[in-house]
Design a protein around this motif. Structure first.
Motif, short mmCIF file in Angstrom:
data_model
loop_
_atom_site.label_atom_id
_atom_site.label_comp_id
_atom_site.label_asym_id
_atom_site.label_seq_id
_atom_site.Cartn_x
_atom_site.Cartn_y
_atom_site.Cartn_z
N LEU A 1 26.40 34.18 31.52
CA LEU A 1 25.86 34.87 32.70
C LEU A 1 24.72 34.07 33.30
N GLU A 2 23.86 33.52 32.45
CA GLU A 2 22.75 32.70 32.93
C GLU A 2 23.27 31.46 33.66
N GLU A 3 24.31 30.83 33.11
CA GLU A 3 24.90 29.67 33.77
C GLU A 3 25.47 30.05 35.13
N ALA A 4 26.11 31.20 35.20
CA ALA A 4 26.67 31.65 36.47
C ALA A 4 25.58 31.83 37.52
N GLN A 5 24.44 32.35 37.10
CA GLN A 5 23.32 32.54 38.03
C GLN A 5 22.78 31.20 38.51
N VAL A 6 22.66 30.24 37.59
CA VAL A 6 22.14 28.92 37.95
C VAL A 6 23.09 28.24 38.94
N GLN A 7 24.38 28.32 38.68
CA GLN A 7 25.37 27.67 39.55
C GLN A 7 25.38 28.32 40.94
N ALA A 8 25.32 29.64 40.99
CA ALA A 8 25.31 30.33 42.28
C ALA A 8 24.09 29.93 43.09
N ALA A 9 22.94 29.82 42.42
CA ALA A 9 21.72 29.42 43.10
C ALA A 9 21.84 28.00 43.63
N ALA A 10 22.48 27.11 42.86
CA ALA A 10 22.66 25.73 43.30
C ALA A 10 23.57 25.66 44.52
#
Length: 285
Positions: A59-68
């Motif tokens: 979930l944390e990775e998904a948030q980082v990717q969406a922000a990028a």
């Protein structure tokens, strides 16, 4: 070839005008989110379903990717584990998972004025045993990658073409896929599998599964990495850690990692490719 398919994907999203993306953070749905945002801007919304079958690290990775990417990203809770049809882990478990997902996303999309809910199903998925695809179709979801005919390999090629740093990210299906069909899934079982896989990730492994059967953890890593893993790993510490998480036995699968391995015991009539309707492959192909 992949550049042409990328153009077709962009054309497809332009025709949608507004879209809500069922965004897991995996390589497929992340590409969908990226292209949707590039075409639609703030008329694209990525939504991640958070449940016990999703590792917090993912979930944390998904948030980082969406922000990028820059896309607006929201998280909603799903409760598939409350459905006894899901928790019993039948061979069509994914049908009930995707039913819960899209029964959550469709009302949200309608409320927010998004006429389309789209997912990350690619063309290769249509030839695999994926009962969740049917549940999504029944609820009107679309699969842009499959409609354009983009394969798993092409997803990675297009992601690399677009400069996405996670283009080679390993597939990470939900934690419920670690259990043999017919073994009931519980919150505690999901947690111990997630803890075990996170432990192995911290050892530097990227491609791995911890298959759970009763009280046994069966570790799968690529066969070419097995010798080095055994030689370099403190096996006593590994076993203790997984036993602390709740497993009684810890084993290593000498056949090595293979995606979808638990499907090998299903009858051929079950895993035969589904028929493709005219909506599966649109004129954009």
């Amino acid at each position: 070839m992949v550049s042409q398919k990328l153009d077709q994907l962009k054309t497809l999203f332009a025709a949608m005008d507004r879209a809500l993306i069922a965004y897991s953070g995996g390589i497929d749905s992340t590409l969908v989110a990226k292209v949707a945002y590039d075409v639609l801007g703030d008329r694209a919304l990525a939504v991640t379903a958070n449940s016990p079958s999703l590792m917090p690290a993912d979930l944390e990775e998904a948030q980082v990717q969406a922000a990028a990417i820059g896309i607006t990203h929201e998280i909603v809770a799903t409760h598939e584990l409350n459905n006894p049809n899901y928790a019993a882990n039948p061979i069509n478990r994914c049908y009930f998972c995707k039913s819960e997902l899209h029964d959550t996303l469709k009302p949200l999309a309608l409320e927010r004025g998004y006429p389309y809910v789209v997912d990350g199903v690619n063309a290769d998925d249509l030839s695999d045993y994926r009962p969740g695809i049917q549940a999504a179709k029944e609820r009107g979801a679309r699969s842009p990658l499959a409609e354009v005919g983009i394969t798993k390999f092409e997803v990675r090629e297009i992601s690399r073409l677009l400069g996405l740093p996670w283009w080679d990210k390993p597939a990470q299906p939900c934690l419920s896929s670690r259990f043999p069909y017919g073994e009931a899934i519980t919150l505690e079982k999901l947690r111990r599998v997630g803890q075990a896989e996170l432990y192995l990730r911290h050892l530097g492994l990227r491609q791995l599964r911890v298959r759970s059967q009763a009280d046994t953890a069966r570790i799968e890593i690529p066969v070419e990495n097995i010798k080095e893993f055994v030689a370099a790993t403190d096996l006593e510490a590994l076993v203790k850690a997984l036993q602390d998480y709740g497993f009684t036995y810890v084993t290593l699968d000498l056949e090595g990692f293979r995606s979808g391995k638990l499907n090998q015991d299903l009858p051929a009539t079950v895993v035969s490719p589904p028929e493709r309707s005219s909506h599966d492959l649109s004129a954009c192909r």
